[in-house]
Design a protein around this motif. Structure first.
Motif, PDB file in Angstrom:
ATOM      1  N   ASP A   1       0.809  -1.222   0.000  1.00  0.00           N
ATOM      2  CA  ASP A   1       0.000   0.000   0.000  1.00  0.00           C
ATOM      3  C   ASP A   1       0.842   1.270   0.000  1.00  0.00           C
ATOM      4  N   TYR A   2       2.130   1.161   0.295  1.00  0.00           N
ATOM      5  CA  TYR A   2       2.929   2.389   0.369  1.00  0.00           C
ATOM      6  C   TYR A   2       4.348   2.257  -0.187  1.00  0.00           C
ATOM      7  N   LYS A   3       4.775   1.059  -0.586  1.00  0.00           N
ATOM      8  CA  LYS A   3       6.146   0.918  -1.084  1.00  0.00           C
ATOM      9  C   LYS A   3       6.328   1.661  -2.420  1.00  0.00           C
ATOM     10  N   ARG A   4       7.550   1.995  -2.726  1.00  0.00           N
ATOM     11  CA  ARG A   4       7.857   2.694  -3.973  1.00  0.00           C
ATOM     12  C   ARG A   4       7.725   1.729  -5.143  1.00  0.00           C
ATOM     13  N   GLU A   5       6.969   2.128  -6.137  1.00  0.00           N
ATOM     14  CA  GLU A   5       6.808   1.329  -7.356  1.00  0.00           C
ATOM     15  C   GLU A   5       6.622   2.290  -8.526  1.00  0.00           C
ATOM     16  N   VAL A   6       7.589   2.351  -9.395  1.00  0.00           N
ATOM     17  CA  VAL A   6       7.592   3.327 -10.482  1.00  0.00           C
ATOM     18  C   VAL A   6       7.000   2.724 -11.746  1.00  0.00           C
ATOM     19  N   ASP A   7       6.073   3.456 -12.373  1.00  0.00           N
ATOM     20  CA  ASP A   7       5.459   2.968 -13.610  1.00  0.00           C
ATOM     21  C   ASP A   7       6.305   3.370 -14.817  1.00  0.00           C
ATOM     22  N   ALA A   8       5.811   3.089 -16.020  1.00  0.00           N
ATOM     23  CA  ALA A   8       6.570   3.342 -17.249  1.00  0.00           C
ATOM     24  C   ALA A   8       6.851   4.822 -17.463  1.00  0.00           C
ATOM     25  N   GLU A   9       6.042   5.680 -16.859  1.00  0.00           N
ATOM     26  CA  GLU A   9       6.224   7.122 -17.032  1.00  0.00           C
ATOM     27  C   GLU A   9       7.069   7.732 -15.913  1.00  0.00           C
ATOM     28  N   GLY A  10       7.592   6.884 -15.029  1.00  0.00           N
ATOM     29  CA  GLY A  10       8.434   7.379 -13.952  1.00  0.00           C
ATOM     30  C   GLY A  10       7.675   7.879 -12.748  1.00  0.00           C
ATOM     31  N   LYS A  11       6.368   7.617 -12.692  1.00  0.00           N
ATOM     32  CA  LYS A  11       5.539   8.072 -11.568  1.00  0.00           C
ATOM     33  C   LYS A  11       5.517   7.010 -10.478  1.00  0.00           C
ATOM     34  N   ASP A  12       5.646   7.428  -9.232  1.00  0.00           N
ATOM     35  CA  ASP A  12       5.632   6.509  -8.092  1.00  0.00           C
ATOM     36  C   ASP A  12       4.179   6.128  -7.773  1.00  0.00           C
ATOM     37  N   ILE A  13       3.787   4.916  -8.133  1.00  0.00           N
ATOM     38  CA  ILE A  13       2.420   4.444  -7.893  1.00  0.00           C
ATOM     39  C   ILE A  13       2.147   4.313  -6.401  1.00  0.00           C
ATOM     40  N   GLY A  14       3.208   4.122  -5.613  1.00  0.00           N
ATOM     41  CA  GLY A  14       3.049   3.999  -4.167  1.00  0.00           C
ATOM     42  C   GLY A  14       2.392   5.228  -3.557  1.00  0.00           C
TER      43      GLY A  14
ATOM     44  N   ILE B   1       0.131   7.160  -4.978  1.00  0.00           N
ATOM     45  CA  ILE B   1      -1.304   7.097  -5.293  1.00  0.00           C
ATOM     46  C   ILE B   1      -1.999   6.081  -4.392  1.00  0.00           C
ATOM     47  N   ARG B   2      -1.419   4.909  -4.244  1.00  0.00           N
ATOM     48  CA  ARG B   2      -2.010   3.863  -3.406  1.00  0.00           C
ATOM     49  C   ARG B   2      -2.115   4.326  -1.951  1.00  0.00           C
ATOM     50  N   PHE B   3      -1.071   4.998  -1.499  1.00  0.00           N
ATOM     51  CA  PHE B   3      -1.043   5.467  -0.114  1.00  0.00           C
ATOM     52  C   PHE B   3      -2.138   6.498   0.146  1.00  0.00           C
ATOM     53  N   ARG B   4      -2.294   7.433  -0.763  1.00  0.00           N
ATOM     54  CA  ARG B   4      -3.331   8.455  -0.615  1.00  0.00           C
ATOM     55  C   ARG B   4      -4.724   7.819  -0.638  1.00  0.00           C
TER      56      ARG B   4
ATOM     57  N   VAL C   1       5.127  14.024   2.859  1.00  0.00           N
ATOM     58  CA  VAL C   1       5.149  12.671   3.432  1.00  0.00           C
ATOM     59  C   VAL C   1       4.763  11.635   2.390  1.00  0.00           C
ATOM     60  N   ALA C   2       3.716  11.925   1.616  1.00  0.00           N
ATOM     61  CA  ALA C   2       3.188  10.960   0.652  1.00  0.00           C
ATOM     62  C   ALA C   2       4.123  10.739  -0.534  1.00  0.00           C
ATOM     63  N   ASN C   3       5.000  11.685  -0.803  1.00  0.00           N
ATOM     64  CA  ASN C   3       5.874  11.571  -1.967  1.00  0.00           C
ATOM     65  C   ASN C   3       7.155  10.796  -1.707  1.00  0.00           C
TER      66      ASN C   3
END
Length: 248
Positions: free
Chosen positions: A35-48, A50-53, A120-122
């Protein structure tokens, strides 16, 4: 924690004392690493992020008060009825989900919180730290969502858990059944299990603290006297703290 108080998870209620007492259910944030770990998508955005929020926003919605039924009468038998809903959650949801770009009506306090949450979320590290803090804060730094009284704590909590599981099996993820349940709660009140499901609390988010009154006072009173004392205490605690999932 006082030796007469016992903190139990949803699946540990069989450990409660078989004696008169008080109990209080709490809603706790539950998050897996996913729910909060760092996971970068193809566009370089940290999906973590979004999931955390989304995790925080969903948990915030669990504390949305049930609508208040209103009724008024006017001349010639006019009968006005309706329900008042708390809309204060809407801007809070926007802040938590990061939908504040262009917002002009935020208070200074809300703007300050939004900026801190962004920082915090970033970052995966601070996301994990916040989860740990919020999970640890329950129940010591949180309000109960339900306060009850029992002649036999183990038996009463077992009834809560059994009814919850049966209702959950019937309702599942059916939104229409969930809507009907919430409507029935408005009309009839109903108890903890119904309300916990209607408020979207899962077993992993529920904890209960029991107060074994017999253990507390020893042989100073009979079970009947203890139940009487517990009943008075429960009435007062409910009106002092007004737990969200309480029915009176």
């Amino acid at each position: 924690m006082d030796q007469h108080l016992t903190l139990l998870s949803f699946d540990e209620t069989h450990r409660a004392a078989e004696s008169p007492g008080l109990y209080a259910w709490y809603g706790s944030l539950y998050a897996s690493v996913a729910d909060y770990k760092r996971e970068v998508d193809a566009e370089g955005k940290d999906i973590g992020t979004i999931r955390f929020r989304r995790l925080l926003a969903r948990h915030m919605l669990r504390y949305q008060p049930f609508p208040i039924d209103m009724r008024g009468r006017n001349t010639f038998g006019a009968d006005w009825r309706g329900a008042l809903e708390d809309k204060s959650q809407d801007p809070i949801q926007d802040i938590i989900l990061g939908r504040t770009e262009g917002a002009t009506e935020l208070s200074d306090d809300a703007k300050g919180f939004s900026q801190k949450l962004d920082r915090v979320a970033n970052d995966a590290k601070t996301r994990g730290l916040l989860v740990r803090v919020l999970e640890t804060a329950t129940p010591a730094i949180s309000a109960p969502i339900y306060v009850g009284v029992a002649k036999n704590l183990r038996e009463r909590l077992g009834q809560h858990v059994s009814l919850y599981k049966n209702l959950k099996d019937v309702i599942g993820s059916d939104e229409e059944k969930l809507r009907l349940l919430r409507e029935k709660i408005r009309q009839e009140g109903l108890g903890f299990a119904h309300r916990a499901i209607a408020m979207d609390f899962g077993p992993e988010q529920l904890r209960v603290i029991t107060l074994d009154i017999k253990s507390l006072v020893g042989d100073q009173a009979s079970d009947e006297e203890l139940r009487e004392v517990a009943g008075v205490a429960e009435w007062l605690l409910n009106r002092w703290h007004r737990p969200f999932a309480g029915r009176r």
